[in-house]
Design an enzyme around this catalytic site. Sequence first.
Site, PDB file in Angstrom:
ATOM      1  N   HIS A  49       0.846  -1.189   0.000  1.00  0.00           N
ATOM      2  CA  HIS A  49       0.000   0.000   0.000  1.00  0.00           C
ATOM      3  C   HIS A  49       0.884   1.242   0.000  1.00  0.00           C
ATOM      4  O   HIS A  49       2.100   1.156   0.182  1.00  0.00           O
ATOM      5  CB  HIS A  49      -0.946   0.004   1.208  1.00  0.00           C
ATOM      6  CG  HIS A  49      -0.250   0.022   2.533  1.00  0.00           C
ATOM      7  ND1 HIS A  49      -0.149  -1.085   3.354  1.00  0.00           N
ATOM      8  CD2 HIS A  49       0.398   1.016   3.188  1.00  0.00           C
ATOM      9  CE1 HIS A  49       0.518  -0.773   4.442  1.00  0.00           C
ATOM     10  NE2 HIS A  49       0.866   0.503   4.374  1.00  0.00           N
TER      11      HIS A  49
HETATM   12  C1  T46 Z   1       4.154   0.586   6.787  1.00  0.00           C
HETATM   13  C2  T46 Z   1       4.680  -0.679   7.296  1.00  0.00           C
HETATM   14  C3  T46 Z   1       6.125  -0.575   7.698  1.00  0.00           C
HETATM   15  C4  T46 Z   1      -4.089  -0.417  13.223  1.00  0.00           C
HETATM   16  O1  T46 Z   1      -5.199  -0.687  13.732  1.00  0.00           O
HETATM   17  N1  T46 Z   1      -3.341   0.614  13.709  1.00  0.00           N
HETATM   18  C5  T46 Z   1      -2.134   0.957  13.192  1.00  0.00           C
HETATM   19  O2  T46 Z   1      -1.504   1.918  13.655  1.00  0.00           O
HETATM   20  C6  T46 Z   1      -1.616   0.175  12.072  1.00  0.00           C
HETATM   21  C7  T46 Z   1      -0.272   0.514  11.432  1.00  0.00           C
HETATM   22  C8  T46 Z   1      -2.368  -0.859  11.616  1.00  0.00           C
HETATM   23  N2  T46 Z   1      -3.575  -1.169  12.179  1.00  0.00           N
HETATM   24  C9  T46 Z   1      -4.329  -2.334  11.679  1.00  0.00           C
HETATM   25  C10 T46 Z   1      -4.816  -2.208  10.251  1.00  0.00           C
HETATM   26  C11 T46 Z   1      -4.771  -3.619   9.725  1.00  0.00           C
HETATM   27  O3  T46 Z   1      -5.986  -4.267  10.052  1.00  0.00           O
HETATM   28  O4  T46 Z   1      -3.464  -3.463  11.702  1.00  0.00           O
HETATM   29  C12 T46 Z   1      -3.675  -4.277  10.555  1.00  0.00           C
HETATM   30  C13 T46 Z   1      -2.374  -4.416   9.754  1.00  0.00           C
HETATM   31  O5  T46 Z   1      -2.002  -3.120   9.294  1.00  0.00           O
HETATM   32  P1  T46 Z   1      -1.290  -2.838   7.888  1.00  0.00           P
HETATM   33  O6  T46 Z   1      -1.961  -3.590   6.825  1.00  0.00           O
HETATM   34  O7  T46 Z   1      -1.211  -1.382   7.751  1.00  0.00           O
HETATM   35  O8  T46 Z   1       0.167  -3.464   8.211  1.00  0.00           O
HETATM   36  P2  T46 Z   1       1.452  -3.683   7.334  1.00  0.00           P
HETATM   37  O9  T46 Z   1       2.373  -4.508   8.135  1.00  0.00           O
HETATM   38  O10 T46 Z   1       1.108  -4.152   5.972  1.00  0.00           O
HETATM   39  O11 T46 Z   1       2.100  -2.192   7.115  1.00  0.00           O
HETATM   40  C14 T46 Z   1       2.494  -1.342   8.183  1.00  0.00           C
HETATM   41  C15 T46 Z   1       2.038   0.105   7.953  1.00  0.00           C
HETATM   42  O12 T46 Z   1       0.667   0.212   7.743  1.00  0.00           O
HETATM   43  C16 T46 Z   1       2.706   0.746   6.794  1.00  0.00           C
HETATM   44  O13 T46 Z   1       2.345   2.095   6.662  1.00  0.00           O
HETATM   45  O14 T46 Z   1       4.875   1.403   6.245  1.00  0.00           O
HETATM   46  O15 T46 Z   1       3.908  -1.285   8.323  1.00  0.00           O
END
Ligand code: T46
Length: 143
Positions: A49
């Site tokens: 993303h």
């Molecule tokens: C990035 C990399 C390094 C939350 O509820 N609160 C939060 O602060 C975050 C970051 C996520 N979430 C929830 C949303 C999703 O349901 O946790 C789940 C996984 O999140 P996400 O798909 O965003 O996770 P990653 O590991 O794909 O990516 C994250 C960051 O979003 C992203 O910006 O740079 O880590």
Amino acid sequence: MNIEIIPMQRLGDERGALIALEENKNVPFTVRRVYYLFDTQEGVRRGLHAHKQLRQLVIPVRGSCRFILDDGRERIELVLGDPGTGLLLESMIWREMCDFSHDCVLMVLADQLYDEQDYIRDYDEFLRQAKLRHAAASGTINA
Ligand code: T46
């Protein structure tokens, strides 16, 4: 590409290392959120993303992983694995992370609270918005 590798000054003494993160100093923004990624399963890709506005600083406090970064014009890869080095990700960078070591812990400092509306999770939509942003920045169109 609008990213930066930020070397952190190693403090501490003969007992061991220490790195301090200070907002608006070695962290180039006001920190509103900190989260960390760990226990990533083998073979998994994370990220996939971009963020419309969010700025983040990623620090591999333990272990390593590979980042694939794309601003809509070029794509680069780098391995993040030094706790003394941070990766600054500005907005509108598509990121994918893979090749996580089993012990990898990524700590992320962010300049905004969590907001799902700030995510672009569709790559074609990311390319469309990135193109508009590049055109606006170069003065090609008004946006
Ligand atoms: C990035 C990399 C390094 C939350 O509820 N609160 C939060 O602060 C975050 C970051 C996520 N979430 C929830 C949303 C999703 O349901 O946790 C789940 C996984 O999140 P996400 O798909 O965003 O996770 P990653 O590991 O794909 O990516 C994250 C960051 O979003 C992203 O910006 O740079 O880590």
